[in-house]
Design a protein around this motif. Sequence first.
Motif, PDB file in Angstrom:
ATOM      1  N   ALA A 301       0.828  -1.205   0.000  1.00 13.46           N
ATOM      2  CA  ALA A 301       0.000   0.000   0.000  1.00 13.46           C
ATOM      3  C   ALA A 301       0.861   1.254   0.000  1.00 13.46           C
ATOM      4  N   ARG A 302       2.015   1.186   0.685  1.00 16.40           N
ATOM      5  CA  ARG A 302       2.939   2.335   0.699  1.00 16.40           C
ATOM      6  C   ARG A 302       3.648   2.486  -0.643  1.00 16.40           C
ATOM      7  N   ALA A 303       4.003   1.365  -1.252  1.00 14.21           N
ATOM      8  CA  ALA A 303       4.855   1.405  -2.440  1.00 14.21           C
ATOM      9  C   ALA A 303       4.090   1.582  -3.743  1.00 14.21           C
ATOM     10  N   LYS A 304       2.878   1.074  -3.817  1.00 17.85           N
ATOM     11  CA  LYS A 304       2.184   1.014  -5.104  1.00 17.85           C
ATOM     12  C   LYS A 304       1.947   2.390  -5.739  1.00 17.85           C
ATOM     13  N   PRO A 305       1.579   3.428  -4.974  1.00 17.98           N
ATOM     14  CA  PRO A 305       1.422   4.744  -5.618  1.00 17.98           C
ATOM     15  C   PRO A 305       2.702   5.217  -6.301  1.00 17.98           C
ATOM     16  N   PHE A 306       3.853   4.920  -5.678  1.00 16.00           N
ATOM     17  CA  PHE A 306       5.126   5.307  -6.278  1.00 16.00           C
ATOM     18  C   PHE A 306       5.402   4.462  -7.516  1.00 16.00           C
ATOM     19  N   ALA A 307       5.040   3.177  -7.456  1.00 12.47           N
ATOM     20  CA  ALA A 307       5.228   2.296  -8.610  1.00 12.47           C
ATOM     21  C   ALA A 307       4.359   2.742  -9.781  1.00 12.47           C
ATOM     22  N   GLU A 308       3.134   3.122  -9.504  1.00  9.85           N
ATOM     23  CA  GLU A 308       2.228   3.581 -10.565  1.00  9.85           C
ATOM     24  C   GLU A 308       2.769   4.848 -11.210  1.00  9.85           C
ATOM     25  N   ARG A 309       3.326   5.728 -10.391  1.00  4.84           N
ATOM     26  CA  ARG A 309       3.916   6.944 -10.957  1.00  4.84           C
ATOM     27  C   ARG A 309       5.145   6.617 -11.799  1.00  4.84           C
TER      28      ARG A 309
END
Length: 692
Positions: A301-309
């Motif tokens: 949950a912490r990492a996925k927004p950064f991965a999507e970006r």
Amino acid sequence: MSLRPNPLASFGRDLIDYASITPEDIKEAVAAYLVQAREAVTAAADPSVAATWATIVEPLDRACGPLWRAWSIAGHLNAVVNTPALRDAYNAMLAPVTEYSTWVGLHEGLYHQYQRMKTSSGFASLSAARQRVIELALRNFKLSGVELKGDARQRYAENSEKQSQVSQKFSENVLDAKDKWSLLLTEASRLEGVPQDVLDSLYDEEKQAWVVTLKMPCYLPVMQYAKDRDLRHTLYKAYATVASEFGEAAWDNSALIEESLHLRAAEAELLGFKHFAELRLQTRMAKNDDEVIKFLRELAARAKPFAERDLAELRAYAAKELALTDLQPWDVPFASEHLRETRYAYSEDEVKQYFTEPRVLSGLFEVVENLFEVKLHPIEFSPWHEDARAVEVLNKQGVKVGYLLLDLYARTGKQGGAWVDSERARHKLSDHIELPIINLTCNFAKPQGDRPALWTHDDVITLFHESGHALHALLSEVDEPGASAFAAVEWDAIELPSQFMENFCWEWSVLEQLTAHIETGEPLPRALFDKMTAARNFQSGMQAVRQIEFSLFDMLMHNKPTGLPIKAVLELLEAVRAEVAVLRPPPWHRFPHSFSHLFAGGYGAGYYSYKWAEVLSADAYAAFEEAALASKHSVPTTTLDAVTGARFKKEILAVGGLRSASESFRAFRGRDATIDALLRHSGMTEEVASLP
């Protein structure tokens, strides 16, 4: 009959003549040691024998130590200089060694002797290491089925032997499938964009062609730099379908995956556990599979927004600058390297020119010496291959504390990847100390002609990672092998020293020591280092969710009460990807079929250990950052703080498995680990998230 002595027949205090070991030597020595070990176990298990350390454990160590050293050497050679004859010899002894190991684990008489030692009046007077060995032995006896009766005992023994055979065959299939695949290219244009040193290494004078393989020193640079999209697709598909139904039927690991999962589930059921994950977690820091899954999903949950970006930026760049409007997985390394070069104005190939093998190794040795007050001194030895080399490790008094054996280049007949294994752990005997002998194995590019090998910064990070594992064994002060790091540290903490060492590859003062340009000898320029650090967290979100994907897949696959058919395994992987991944591979991708960590490397229901230990390692390194900030310098110049290094050595490395990993971490840090440092080091903080 040859009168040549068998180099495995008797062990002295130092290194042996590895070069002269033959497959027959392995069979002969291991068979003899098995007889010796069985006799010792039978004698120790006699209830008329007093249950003391001197009458039980010491005779067993003397009798069984040579067996496990010989078998470790055989396993190492099978992994690094695999030949048909050596493979046959190893496989011939695999069943009897496994059968012996299972027999010992199920030996009620020996179990009762350890119980008597634990409950004896003399137990309290034993050293902490000896108490720990006895306690761990009792735990391991229970996990080895010693309390099983009748048919269940027999089924457990058969299961253990079959698991070892399945694991070995899985590994062989991956090795063979990779070794036997190659692509001959006669037109230089097909490799346009690939760095010259890589092209030189691929060219075969006899064939008058470039030979492209799946070995990492070839695969990765071709995927990163080759402009030929069809070539990248061909190479990607070959790598993605290794040891699957898309290749040679003899190397297809589909049935072995099914069998492995079935056997593991059956083992857990026999021992009274809900599933294999619950069984495995009996020896981990994590309490249960729910805790692991919660940890992974919170991290996702912490990492996925950064991965999507990360992925959105890559797709936009690829469409605009590279005309790749339909970005495919085989385009990602190529597009990523171009984006890195555009954004940070440097390429990995440019950086690689500074990482010459001699300078990297001497720089690594300097870091270890500065941190832990030891010297690493090259010595002569009789190697299993001309690529191998040996180093003796000396403490600050000049006393030898261990041997490090390095085998760093990729070649045919050698398992891919990087790892450390132990030939012998430190052991204090009545008249001397047996020193640890540790193997550090990688698959880097070889020197070309008179020029030293050039390694990428990622290669250097890998080398530092593996050196952390090696130091965990080499700097041990534990007197008993049964309480050594590799025997007793919880699996989800074993990556702490290795991931900790990676951090120094991002220190300017360290990289000055590690680098010398291939042409000029100049160290890495500060301006280039600043670009590298600016790019340190480039696509860190994508990298994080990829590791979480593997870890979650592993845990969810092993927390089932039964095994899974291969179709369900692939469906589970797709479900995990739908939950945490941002980049989905094509449906023909067969990642599990070459996932040796899970099916041949001991990480089944334990791959989460990398992320779990990353929390520990990042927090541990933060202690060095804090020491640098507290130094007398107004601007900290280095984290190579010897005082903090001495504390890390004392509380983490030297104690091995003498106590729980959580106790060791608290002794070093003064508190439990937090996730804050990991998120900061990875660039996944609220401050970063708020940037445009």
